[in-house]
Write a protein that holds these residues in place. Sequence first.
Motif, PDB file in Angstrom:
ATOM      1  N   GLU A  19       5.427  -4.143 -11.742  1.00  0.00           N
ATOM      2  CA  GLU A  19       5.989  -4.588 -13.021  1.00  0.00           C
ATOM      3  C   GLU A  19       6.747  -5.891 -12.862  1.00  0.00           C
ATOM      4  N   ARG A  20       7.528  -5.992 -11.781  1.00  0.00           N
ATOM      5  CA  ARG A  20       8.300  -7.218 -11.555  1.00  0.00           C
ATOM      6  C   ARG A  20       7.376  -8.406 -11.312  1.00  0.00           C
ATOM      7  N   LEU A  21       6.307  -8.180 -10.581  1.00  0.00           N
ATOM      8  CA  LEU A  21       5.342  -9.257 -10.333  1.00  0.00           C
ATOM      9  C   LEU A  21       4.656  -9.698 -11.621  1.00  0.00           C
ATOM     10  N   LYS A  50       5.595 -11.427  -0.218  1.00  0.00           N
ATOM     11  CA  LYS A  50       4.223 -11.809  -0.566  1.00  0.00           C
ATOM     12  C   LYS A  50       3.261 -10.647  -0.333  1.00  0.00           C
ATOM     13  N   MET A  51       3.494  -9.876   0.717  1.00  0.00           N
ATOM     14  CA  MET A  51       2.621  -8.739   1.003  1.00  0.00           C
ATOM     15  C   MET A  51       2.632  -7.741  -0.152  1.00  0.00           C
ATOM     16  N   SER A  52       3.770  -7.635  -0.823  1.00  0.00           N
ATOM     17  CA  SER A  52       3.875  -6.722  -1.958  1.00  0.00           C
ATOM     18  C   SER A  52       2.919  -7.131  -3.064  1.00  0.00           C
ATOM     19  N   PHE A  57      -2.164  -6.456  -6.166  1.00  0.00           N
ATOM     20  CA  PHE A  57      -3.243  -7.259  -6.747  1.00  0.00           C
ATOM     21  C   PHE A  57      -4.085  -7.824  -5.610  1.00  0.00           C
ATOM     22  N   SER A  58      -5.395  -7.787  -5.781  1.00  0.00           N
ATOM     23  CA  SER A  58      -6.274  -8.217  -4.692  1.00  0.00           C
ATOM     24  C   SER A  58      -6.247  -9.726  -4.490  1.00  0.00           C
ATOM     25  N   SER A  59      -5.823 -10.480  -5.511  1.00  0.00           N
ATOM     26  CA  SER A  59      -5.832 -11.935  -5.434  1.00  0.00           C
ATOM     27  C   SER A  59      -5.029 -12.484  -6.610  1.00  0.00           C
ATOM     28  N   ARG A  65      -5.833 -11.770 -14.424  1.00  0.00           N
ATOM     29  CA  ARG A  65      -6.507 -10.828 -15.335  1.00  0.00           C
ATOM     30  C   ARG A  65      -5.540  -9.743 -15.821  1.00  0.00           C
ATOM     31  N   ALA A  66      -4.685  -9.270 -14.920  1.00  0.00           N
ATOM     32  CA  ALA A  66      -3.698  -8.257 -15.320  1.00  0.00           C
ATOM     33  C   ALA A  66      -2.730  -8.841 -16.352  1.00  0.00           C
TER      34      ALA A  66
END
Length: 201
Positions: A19-21, A50-52, A57-59, A65-66
Amino acid sequence: MSETGVRTTEPGRRRPARERLLAAAARRFYADGVTATGIDTITAEAGVAKMSLYNNFSSKADLVRAYLDARHEEWLAMYRSRLERAESPRDGVLAVFDAYADHAAFAYERGFRGCGLLNAAAELPAGDEGRTVVRRHKEEVERLISGHLQELLPERPDDARTMAEHLAFLLEGAMARAGLEGDDSRLRHARAMAATLLDRL
């Protein structure tokens, strides 16, 4: 719901990283553009590693898209809220215009810049899946208008479809101009024009 298209949680409760991302990406994509916004900017604003991001998300394309899906759902929620107050098919058509005006009224960090979906689509290459998401959103908006008009003109389905396209063009043109001018006056004018057209049917 916030202008980011992401549901907020109760005060004092930390939102999940996804959600934060999404919220950070939505703020930055809308204010600065998709291309100009890097992964490091999003993770720093979200307060995650960044790993989070890559765990959720794959990319970056997947994150975009999300974001587009979230904006679509956010607009639908605004439209449904307006529709609850509609007392007639005419009001239903105008609820679509009102939902766009509600979108313009958010307190954006760097001001209103028009439709976040179209802004993002303009940056994406032809054939990109994100552009398909935006196209489906715009088609759905026109279908909603058409559905209300078919209720209003049950014996004139062709006229209802033609008018729906006409009103969709009016709405999109007003949104583009409103975005360039940074306020909702064009949207208010478009709504008034739509109301006049509906009254002439």
